[in-house]
Design a protein around this motif. Structure first.
Motif, PDB file in Angstrom:
ATOM      1  N   ASP A  11       0.809  -1.045   0.016  1.00  0.00           N
ATOM      2  CA  ASP A  11       0.103   0.111  -0.014  1.00  0.00           C
ATOM      3  C   ASP A  11       0.912   1.127  -0.092  1.00  0.00           C
ATOM      4  O   ASP A  11       1.873   1.277   0.751  1.00  0.00           O
ATOM      5  N   ASP A  12       0.628   2.021  -1.013  1.00  0.00           N
ATOM      6  CA  ASP A  12       1.505   3.413  -1.162  1.00  0.00           C
ATOM      7  C   ASP A  12       1.014   4.537  -0.781  1.00  0.00           C
ATOM      8  O   ASP A  12       1.371   5.650  -0.910  1.00  0.00           O
ATOM      9  N   SER A  13      -0.216   4.309  -0.002  1.00  0.00           N
ATOM     10  CA  SER A  13      -0.797   5.673   0.475  1.00  0.00           C
ATOM     11  C   SER A  13      -0.160   6.362   1.445  1.00  0.00           C
ATOM     12  O   SER A  13      -0.527   7.464   1.730  1.00  0.00           O
ATOM     13  N   SER A  14       0.922   5.795   2.195  1.00  0.00           N
ATOM     14  CA  SER A  14       1.732   6.787   3.029  1.00  0.00           C
ATOM     15  C   SER A  14       2.787   7.197   2.776  1.00  0.00           C
ATOM     16  O   SER A  14       3.842   7.560   3.318  1.00  0.00           O
ATOM     17  N   SER A  15       3.147   6.731   1.390  1.00  0.00           N
ATOM     18  CA  SER A  15       4.689   6.932   0.769  1.00  0.00           C
ATOM     19  C   SER A  15       4.705   8.591   0.376  1.00  0.00           C
ATOM     20  O   SER A  15       3.728   9.197   0.296  1.00  0.00           O
ATOM     21  N   PHE A  16       5.935   9.010   0.230  1.00  0.00           N
ATOM     22  CA  PHE A  16       6.374  10.241  -0.332  1.00  0.00           C
ATOM     23  C   PHE A  16       5.835  10.592  -1.816  1.00  0.00           C
ATOM     24  O   PHE A  16       5.952  11.536  -2.020  1.00  0.00           O
ATOM     25  N   THR A  17       5.523   9.553  -2.383  1.00  0.00           N
ATOM     26  CA  THR A  17       5.148   9.645  -3.773  1.00  0.00           C
ATOM     27  C   THR A  17       3.904  10.521  -4.009  1.00  0.00           C
ATOM     28  O   THR A  17       3.656  11.147  -4.994  1.00  0.00           O
ATOM     29  N   ARG A  18       3.058  10.371  -2.961  1.00  0.00           N
ATOM     30  CA  ARG A  18       1.723  10.953  -2.994  1.00  0.00           C
ATOM     31  C   ARG A  18       1.915  12.463  -2.657  1.00  0.00           C
ATOM     32  O   ARG A  18       0.952  13.277  -2.778  1.00  0.00           O
ATOM     33  N   LEU A  19       3.275  12.791  -1.978  1.00  0.00           N
ATOM     34  CA  LEU A  19       3.182  14.299  -1.771  1.00  0.00           C
ATOM     35  C   LEU A  19       3.998  15.024  -2.854  1.00  0.00           C
ATOM     36  O   LEU A  19       4.923  14.672  -3.493  1.00  0.00           O
ATOM     37  N   PRO A  20       3.566  16.206  -2.994  1.00  0.00           N
ATOM     38  CA  PRO A  20       4.053  17.357  -3.927  1.00  0.00           C
ATOM     39  C   PRO A  20       5.493  17.522  -3.663  1.00  0.00           C
ATOM     40  O   PRO A  20       5.792  17.470  -2.449  1.00  0.00           O
ATOM     41  N   ASP A  21       6.547  17.949  -4.536  1.00  0.00           N
ATOM     42  CA  ASP A  21       7.900  18.189  -4.257  1.00  0.00           C
ATOM     43  C   ASP A  21       7.887  19.371  -3.294  1.00  0.00           C
ATOM     44  O   ASP A  21       8.818  19.370  -2.294  1.00  0.00           O
ATOM     45  N   GLU A  22       7.043  20.236  -3.268  1.00  0.00           N
ATOM     46  CA  GLU A  22       7.214  21.429  -2.271  1.00  0.00           C
ATOM     47  C   GLU A  22       6.913  21.017  -0.930  1.00  0.00           C
ATOM     48  O   GLU A  22       7.593  21.630  -0.027  1.00  0.00           O
ATOM     49  N   THR A  36      23.406  13.671   7.110  1.00  0.00           N
ATOM     50  CA  THR A  36      22.177  13.064   6.974  1.00  0.00           C
ATOM     51  C   THR A  36      21.430  13.145   5.640  1.00  0.00           C
ATOM     52  O   THR A  36      20.742  12.458   4.862  1.00  0.00           O
ATOM     53  N   LEU A  37      21.811  14.628   5.132  1.00  0.00           N
ATOM     54  CA  LEU A  37      21.122  14.988   3.742  1.00  0.00           C
ATOM     55  C   LEU A  37      21.788  14.078   2.840  1.00  0.00           C
ATOM     56  O   LEU A  37      21.253  13.728   1.921  1.00  0.00           O
ATOM     57  N   CYS A  38      23.235  13.745   2.880  1.00  0.00           N
ATOM     58  CA  CYS A  38      23.905  13.029   1.829  1.00  0.00           C
ATOM     59  C   CYS A  38      23.202  11.622   1.836  1.00  0.00           C
ATOM     60  O   CYS A  38      23.275  11.027   0.455  1.00  0.00           O
ATOM     61  N   LEU A  39      22.653  11.313   2.858  1.00  0.00           N
ATOM     62  CA  LEU A  39      22.142   9.756   2.876  1.00  0.00           C
ATOM     63  C   LEU A  39      20.771   9.794   2.244  1.00  0.00           C
ATOM     64  O   LEU A  39      20.255   8.909   1.518  1.00  0.00           O
ATOM     65  N   CYS A  40      20.049  10.926   2.466  1.00  0.00           N
ATOM     66  CA  CYS A  40      18.711  11.163   1.852  1.00  0.00           C
ATOM     67  C   CYS A  40      18.880  11.221   0.247  1.00  0.00           C
ATOM     68  O   CYS A  40      17.905  10.922  -0.399  1.00  0.00           O
ATOM     69  N   GLU A  41      19.827  11.679  -0.196  1.00  0.00           N
ATOM     70  CA  GLU A  41      20.302  11.789  -1.713  1.00  0.00           C
ATOM     71  C   GLU A  41      20.385  10.409  -2.295  1.00  0.00           C
ATOM     72  O   GLU A  41      19.829  10.344  -3.540  1.00  0.00           O
ATOM     73  N   LEU A  42      20.435   9.451  -1.489  1.00  0.00           N
ATOM     74  CA  LEU A  42      20.578   8.032  -1.978  1.00  0.00           C
ATOM     75  C   LEU A  42      19.213   7.525  -2.255  1.00  0.00           C
ATOM     76  O   LEU A  42      19.322   6.235  -2.781  1.00  0.00           O
ATOM     77  N   VAL A  43      18.145   7.971  -1.578  1.00  0.00           N
ATOM     78  CA  VAL A  43      16.794   7.249  -1.824  1.00  0.00           C
ATOM     79  C   VAL A  43      16.258   7.226  -3.199  1.00  0.00           C
ATOM     80  O   VAL A  43      15.877   6.385  -3.671  1.00  0.00           O
ATOM     81  N   SER A  44      16.475   8.367  -4.058  1.00  0.00           N
ATOM     82  CA  SER A  44      15.840   8.265  -5.486  1.00  0.00           C
ATOM     83  C   SER A  44      16.443   9.513  -5.993  1.00  0.00           C
ATOM     84  O   SER A  44      16.897  10.342  -5.388  1.00  0.00           O
ATOM     85  N   LYS A  45      16.370   9.436  -7.350  1.00  0.00           N
ATOM     86  CA  LYS A  45      16.622  10.437  -8.065  1.00  0.00           C
ATOM     87  C   LYS A  45      15.694  11.751  -7.758  1.00  0.00           C
ATOM     88  O   LYS A  45      16.310  12.763  -7.706  1.00  0.00           O
ATOM     89  N   ARG A  46      14.677  11.440  -7.410  1.00  0.00           N
ATOM     90  CA  ARG A  46      13.498  12.659  -7.092  1.00  0.00           C
ATOM     91  C   ARG A  46      14.363  13.213  -5.646  1.00  0.00           C
ATOM     92  O   ARG A  46      14.198  14.548  -5.667  1.00  0.00           O
ATOM     93  N   PHE A  47      14.731  12.429  -4.661  1.00  0.00           N
ATOM     94  CA  PHE A  47      15.033  12.960  -3.443  1.00  0.00           C
ATOM     95  C   PHE A  47      16.081  13.685  -3.648  1.00  0.00           C
ATOM     96  O   PHE A  47      16.535  14.651  -3.142  1.00  0.00           O
ATOM     97  N   ARG A  48      17.115  13.167  -4.555  1.00  0.00           N
ATOM     98  CA  ARG A  48      18.454  13.666  -4.932  1.00  0.00           C
ATOM     99  C   ARG A  48      18.252  15.327  -5.225  1.00  0.00           C
ATOM    100  O   ARG A  48      18.763  16.413  -4.929  1.00  0.00           O
ATOM    101  N   ARG A  49      17.299  15.351  -6.253  1.00  0.00           N
ATOM    102  CA  ARG A  49      17.059  16.659  -7.001  1.00  0.00           C
ATOM    103  C   ARG A  49      16.458  17.667  -5.833  1.00  0.00           C
ATOM    104  O   ARG A  49      16.751  18.853  -5.639  1.00  0.00           O
TER     105      ARG A  49
END
Length: 312
Positions: A11-22, A36-49
């Motif tokens: 169930d993807d209802s609680s994931s970040f994919t449903r949230l807008p970038d802002e 910690t921010l550098c670790l967040c970069e590794l989550v996905s291309k979207r997170f890196r951006r």
């Protein structure tokens, strides 16, 4: 008979994919720790951006910078590796092009954590003045002082208690190092508005903000690196020293014994410019101990000016 298989898709209802970038950016902006921010970069291309859009970062180095790379040149990867983890991290910060505020903490130059001293500078485009204050012992109130020393308040001066062991001068050298450390992020992060470097012992800091950052950035762009070295090596040359055997601080309630105060200045802080010296905010932290050191400087300047010795 038809068998309905349960879906194994989570169930993807609680994931970040449903949230807008802002909204994701607002959440990530609460994370200011660089590691910690550098670790967040590794989550996905979207997170890196999104991570690269944060405006505030706090960076702690566990190794003191051992070399000064060129400010205006691109550093080769093999050279970068030899400079150590600090400069590698500084180079990685260039990816955060929207950064406005940067806090850097470096190890103290002094391994002895029991040394009692604080320092502060008045800094424009260069160091205008440097203040170093160091007591032999500190008591949080008069009662603790009396308990440790008895009722006798001996103010006999002991010349051996003067702290002329070079710590103040080493701190002044550290100021130049930190100014140099400021230059790289200032020139490589065009939106940077506020940058501070402090040490792990919280003994002193150097910071620039607002128009001062803009002035330094313009100066770095306008002159050569050799001229830049000469400019910032122009440190305060007037030196005044004061020793006070016993100092009772009326506001904080602290009592300090054997207080040594050094003043390094381009002008004469003890002459006509005494008012400007009194207005120097030695420590703008809310920490009570730092406030006590500030009060100690002010008390000495107000009540013990006759004790000062001038060397230049």
């Amino acid at each position: 008979m038809k068998i309905n298989k349960k879906s194994h898709v989570p169930d993807d209802s609680s994931s970040f994919t449903r949230l807008p970038d802002e909204m994701v950016l607002q959440i990530i902006c609460k994370i200011i720790d660089f590691k910690t921010l550098c670790l967040c970069e590794l989550v996905s291309k979207r997170f890196r951006r999104i991570v690269h859009q944060v405006e505030t970062i706090c960076f702690t180095s566990f190794t003191y910078p051992i070399a000064f790379p060129p400010i205006k040149e691109v550093i080769p990867s093999d050279t970068l590796a030899s400079l150590g983890s600090y400069w590698s991290a500084i180079m990685c910060l260039k990816k955060f092009g929207r950064m406005k505020s940067l806090r850097i903490q470096v190890p103290s130059s002094f391994d002895n954590n029991h040394l009692l001293f604080k320092w502060k500078i008045k800094f424009g485009n260069r160091v205008d003045s440097f203040i170093y204050v160091s007591p032999n012992s500190v008591y949080h109130d008069k009662q603790l002082y009396v308990k440790a020393n008895g009722h006798q308040e001996d103010e006999a001066e002991d010349l051996e208690t003067y702290k002329t062991d070079g710590i103040a001068f080493q701190c002044l050298k550290d100021v130049f190092v930190r100014i140099w450390l400021l230059m790289n992020p200032i020139i490589n992060l065009p939106l940077l508005e506020d940058v501070t470097i402090t040490d792990s012992g919280q003994r002193g800091k150097i910071s620039l903000s607002g128009k001062k950052v803009v002035k330094m950035r313009n100066l770095i762009h306008s002159i050569s690196e050799a001229e830049l070295n000469k400019y910032y090596l122009d440190l305060p040359c007037r030196i005044s020293l004061c020793y006070v055997p016993l100092l009772e601080l009326p506001v904080s309630g602290y009592v300090m014994k054997g207080v040594t105060l050094y003043l390094f200045d381009k002008n004469d802080l003890l002459g006509e410019n005494i008012d400007s010296c009194m207005n120097i905010d030695l420590n703008d932290s809310e920490d009570t101990e730092e406030a006590a050191y500030s009060e100690a400087v002010m008390e000495i300047l107000k009540k013990h000016r006759t004790r000062f010795e001038r060397f230049t």
